[in-house]
Design an enzyme around this catalytic site. Sequence first.
Site, PDB file in Angstrom:
ATOM      1  CE  LYS A 116      -3.486  -2.515  -0.463  1.00  0.00           C
ATOM      2  NZ  LYS A 116      -4.195  -3.303   0.502  1.00  0.00           N
TER       3      LYS A 116
HETATM    4  C1  LIG Z   1      -5.420  -4.106   0.657  1.00  0.00           C
HETATM    5  C2  LIG Z   1      -6.843  -3.880   0.553  1.00  0.00           C
HETATM    6  C3  LIG Z   1      -7.719  -4.219   1.607  1.00  0.00           C
HETATM    7  C4  LIG Z   1      -7.321  -4.953   2.855  1.00  0.00           C
HETATM    8  O1  LIG Z   1      -6.223  -4.497   3.497  1.00  0.00           O
HETATM    9  P1  LIG Z   1      -5.274  -5.511   4.319  1.00  0.00           P
HETATM   10  O2  LIG Z   1      -4.505  -4.579   5.206  1.00  0.00           O
HETATM   11  O3  LIG Z   1      -4.421  -6.202   3.290  1.00  0.00           O
HETATM   12  O4  LIG Z   1      -6.152  -6.452   5.071  1.00  0.00           O
HETATM   13  C5  LIG Z   1      -9.057  -3.926   1.466  1.00  0.00           C
HETATM   14  N1  LIG Z   1      -9.514  -3.336   0.369  1.00  0.00           N
HETATM   15  C6  LIG Z   1      -8.718  -3.007  -0.673  1.00  0.00           C
HETATM   16  C7  LIG Z   1      -9.322  -2.328  -1.839  1.00  0.00           C
HETATM   17  C8  LIG Z   1      -7.358  -3.285  -0.628  1.00  0.00           C
HETATM   18  O5  LIG Z   1      -6.585  -2.957  -1.662  1.00  0.00           O
END
Ligand SMILES: *Cc1c(COP(=O)(O)O)cnc(C)c1O
Length: 168
Positions: A142
């Site tokens: 992210k």
């Molecule tokens: C990464 C992501 C999540 C979940 O996040 P995690 O920290 O990996 O559990 C939820 N929604 C979207 C659109 C994502 O890209």
Amino acid sequence: VSNVAALSSGTAAIHLALIILNIRSGDEVLVSSFTFSATVNPIIYQGATPVLIDSEPGTWNMDPVLLEAAINDRIRKNKKPKALIIVHLYGMPASLDRLLTIANKYEIPVIEDAAEALGSKYKGKYCGTFGLMGILSFNGNKIITTSGGGALLSANAGYIELARKLAT
Ligand SMILES: *Cc1c(COP(=O)(O)O)cnc(C)c1O
């Protein structure tokens, strides 16, 4: 939004938001079809059923016309959706004005999945701060990472206090 709970993942943030909204078995939750599976998984964890809404061409995010059609279809079948999860995929804000107008009209609470949209703004305001609750992810892939992590945001201090209690 002045209330934030730091959590273990974005998935946990979405899961807690659904628990706080009392989503459970038999309920239906509206959600973008074009997203990472983690947007949808917590709906299943609660035993609820996701109602997937397709994208519009301009933003690749939830299509407001298809959203309203789906709400009307579910209401006709006596299955009014209990919540709506709007995703801002790839940092691109969804059509919030139109989507939130529809959510308000049918009084459906909104969770904003801003996992991929940390820092994105819609009309000058940060994504994740429009819904009743918003979520961020700090997973390794992210925008800002803690290797694994997430956050739940809300203007409602009580929701965040409850999320912290449940997470602990
Ligand atoms: C990464 C992501 C999540 C979940 O996040 P995690 O920290 O990996 O559990 C939820 N929604 C979207 C659109 C994502 O890209």
